[in-house]
Scaffold this motif. Structure first.
Motif, PDB file in Angstrom:
ATOM      1  N   ASP A  61       0.902  -2.980  -5.909  1.00 18.09           N
ATOM      2  CA  ASP A  61      -0.052  -1.870  -5.787  1.00 18.09           C
ATOM      3  C   ASP A  61       0.004  -1.282  -4.380  1.00 18.09           C
ATOM      4  OD1 ASP A  61      -1.959  -0.111  -6.649  1.00 18.09           O
ATOM      5  OD2 ASP A  61      -3.651  -1.469  -6.395  1.00 18.09           O
ATOM      6  N   THR A  62      -0.243   0.016  -4.296  1.00 15.47           N
ATOM      7  CA  THR A  62      -0.222   0.685  -2.997  1.00 15.47           C
ATOM      8  C   THR A  62      -1.650   0.956  -2.534  1.00 15.47           C
ATOM      9  OG1 THR A  62       1.724   1.831  -3.831  1.00 15.47           O
ATOM     10  CG2 THR A  62       0.856   2.609  -1.741  1.00 15.47           C
ATOM     11  N   VAL A  63      -1.948   0.539  -1.319  1.00 12.17           N
ATOM     12  CA  VAL A  63      -3.255   0.827  -0.718  1.00 12.17           C
ATOM     13  C   VAL A  63      -2.992   1.348   0.694  1.00 12.17           C
ATOM     14  CG1 VAL A  63      -5.510  -0.118  -0.049  1.00 12.17           C
ATOM     15  CG2 VAL A  63      -4.304  -1.076  -2.028  1.00 12.17           C
ATOM     16  N   ASP A  64      -3.494   2.545   0.975  1.00  7.99           N
ATOM     17  CA  ASP A  64      -3.274   3.184   2.291  1.00  7.99           C
ATOM     18  C   ASP A  64      -1.796   3.183   2.692  1.00  7.99           C
ATOM     19  OD1 ASP A  64      -5.957   3.689   2.542  1.00  7.99           O
ATOM     20  OD2 ASP A  64      -6.366   1.803   3.565  1.00  7.99           O
ATOM     21  N   GLU A  65      -0.948   3.576   1.779  1.00  8.79           N
ATOM     22  CA  GLU A  65       0.504   3.672   1.976  1.00  8.79           C
ATOM     23  C   GLU A  65       1.199   2.330   2.238  1.00  8.79           C
ATOM     24  OE1 GLU A  65       1.403   6.793   4.745  1.00  8.79           O
ATOM     25  OE2 GLU A  65       0.502   8.313   3.451  1.00  8.79           O
ATOM     26  N   LYS A  66       0.475   1.238   2.059  1.00  7.56           N
ATOM     27  CA  LYS A  66       1.093  -0.086   2.180  1.00  7.56           C
ATOM     28  C   LYS A  66       1.225  -0.667   0.779  1.00  7.56           C
ATOM     29  CE  LYS A  66      -0.646  -1.284   6.734  1.00  7.56           C
ATOM     30  NZ  LYS A  66      -1.649  -2.062   7.467  1.00  7.56           N
ATOM     31  N   TYR A  70       0.788  -8.677  -5.845  1.00  3.84           N
ATOM     32  CA  TYR A  70      -0.327  -9.480  -6.357  1.00  3.84           C
ATOM     33  C   TYR A  70       0.222 -10.583  -7.256  1.00  3.84           C
ATOM     34  CZ  TYR A  70      -3.441  -5.871  -4.593  1.00  3.84           C
ATOM     35  OH  TYR A  70      -4.111  -5.007  -3.768  1.00  3.84           O
ATOM     36  N   GLU A  77       1.970  -8.669   1.483  1.00  2.00           N
ATOM     37  CA  GLU A  77       2.396  -7.304   1.797  1.00  2.00           C
ATOM     38  C   GLU A  77       3.913  -7.250   1.812  1.00  2.00           C
ATOM     39  OE1 GLU A  77       0.673  -5.730   5.413  1.00  2.00           O
ATOM     40  OE2 GLU A  77       2.059  -4.033   5.341  1.00  2.00           O
ATOM     41  N   SER A 100       0.524   4.613  -8.174  1.00  2.00           N
ATOM     42  CA  SER A 100       0.369   3.615  -7.112  1.00  2.00           C
ATOM     43  C   SER A 100       0.680   2.181  -7.536  1.00  2.00           C
ATOM     44  CB  SER A 100      -1.065   3.674  -6.576  1.00  2.00           C
ATOM     45  OG  SER A 100      -1.955   3.257  -7.575  1.00  2.00           O
TER      46      SER A 100
END
Lengths: 145, 145
Positions: A61-66, A70, A77, A100
């Motif tokens: 999953d992408t969060v804030d482009e990172k 999981y 990361e 995402s």
């Protein structure tokens, strides 16, 4: 189907060779499973870098482009971009399910189509993830629906 | 965006067809005439455009289906009543004191129509859920075998 296993300490690496007349759908899926078993991805948690087996991954999953990996054991990361993950594991059970996220279909416990065209996937750890409307046809094709 | 435009025009086509059919039924049963005034067709088209625009709320992926349904229902019923008032539909063939009765009838008819449609979609969704999960289990079994 004939299965021959040759076990010896002389071998350093596992080698699987398939002899067949032609690659049918079932064989393709078997190869995809083998690729998944053999594939790993590195993920960072804290200061440590871990090698994660792809078969242990629930989803990316992408969060804030990172991009995060999981698994049942935790979140890691990765430096890979989502499209790179999608390309690299295209022939496995990994599938892009939204802008995402990339999901491991084998980790889905069951799915529920939502009334607005999306699908909710409940994973083996009880987590729920949404397959967006745009990716629903690809998901169905992957299942042979 | 392309899909949203397609969705809008499909909604417009369906809404306009339904409104013309309903108008024809109303004109023939209540007013015992087999013609529909051009002005009413134009007004129906305006209402259909507005309803199709409201229908786009179902494409808002960030909203839960319950909210989509509620917002869609309230906006549509409000638009129908507002158009009825502006175009003077509730004054057709009746006295002004009957307006409230006509408003309530249109509200009840639309609510019933919405409920029936919602139930049909819900039933289809249940069937789809069973089929999709069967396919998912087949896929997982083939991957493990």
């Amino acid at each position: 189907m004939k299965i021959t296993i040759d076990q010896s300490t002389a071998y350093e690496e596992v080698e699987i060779s398939i002899k067949c007349k032609r690659i049918d759908e079932n064989l393709e899926k078997l190869i995809s499973g083998l690729r998944l078993y053999n594939s790993t991805i590195s993920g960072k948690r804290g200061e440590k870098v871990y090698i994660i087996k792809l078969e242990d991954v629930l989803y990316f999953d992408t969060v804030d482009e990172k991009v995060f990996i999981y698994t049942v054991d935790g979140v890691y990361e990765t430096v890979l971009r989502l499209y790179e993950i999608e390309d690299r594991f295209a022939e496995t059970s990994m599938l892009r399910i939204s802008k995402s996220a990339v999901l491991n279909i084998r980790k889905i416990e069951y799915v529920s189509p939502l009334l607005n065209g999306r699908i909710e996937a409940v994973l083996q750890n009880g987590e729920k993830i949404i397959i967006s409307r745009q990716y629903v046809p690809v998901f169905k094709r992957k299942l042979g629906y | 965006m392309k899909l949203t435009i397609q969705h809008f025009f499909l909604g417009l086509m369906i809404a306009f067809t339904i409104s013309i059919v309903l108008l024809s039924i109303i004109m023939s049963t209540i007013f015992e005439t087999f013609s529909v005034p051009v002005s009413l067709i134009g007004q129906s088209f305006v209402l259909s455009v507005l309803c199709s625009l409201i229908n786009l709320v179902y494409r808002a992926e960030k909203l839960r289906f319950l909210w989509q349904s509620l917002i869609g229902y309230l906006l549509t019923v409000g638009t129908i009543i507002a158009c009825g008032q502006i175009f003077g539909w509730y004054r057709f063939g009746g006295e002004s004191q009957n307006q409230m009765k006509y408003i309530l009838i249109s509200f009840a008819v639309y609510s019933l129509f919405y409920l029936v449609t919602w139930l049909i979609i819900w039933r289809i969704s249940i069937r789809k859920k069973t089929e999709l999960n069967e396919k998912l289990n087949e896929y997982k079994q083939q991957q493990f075998n």
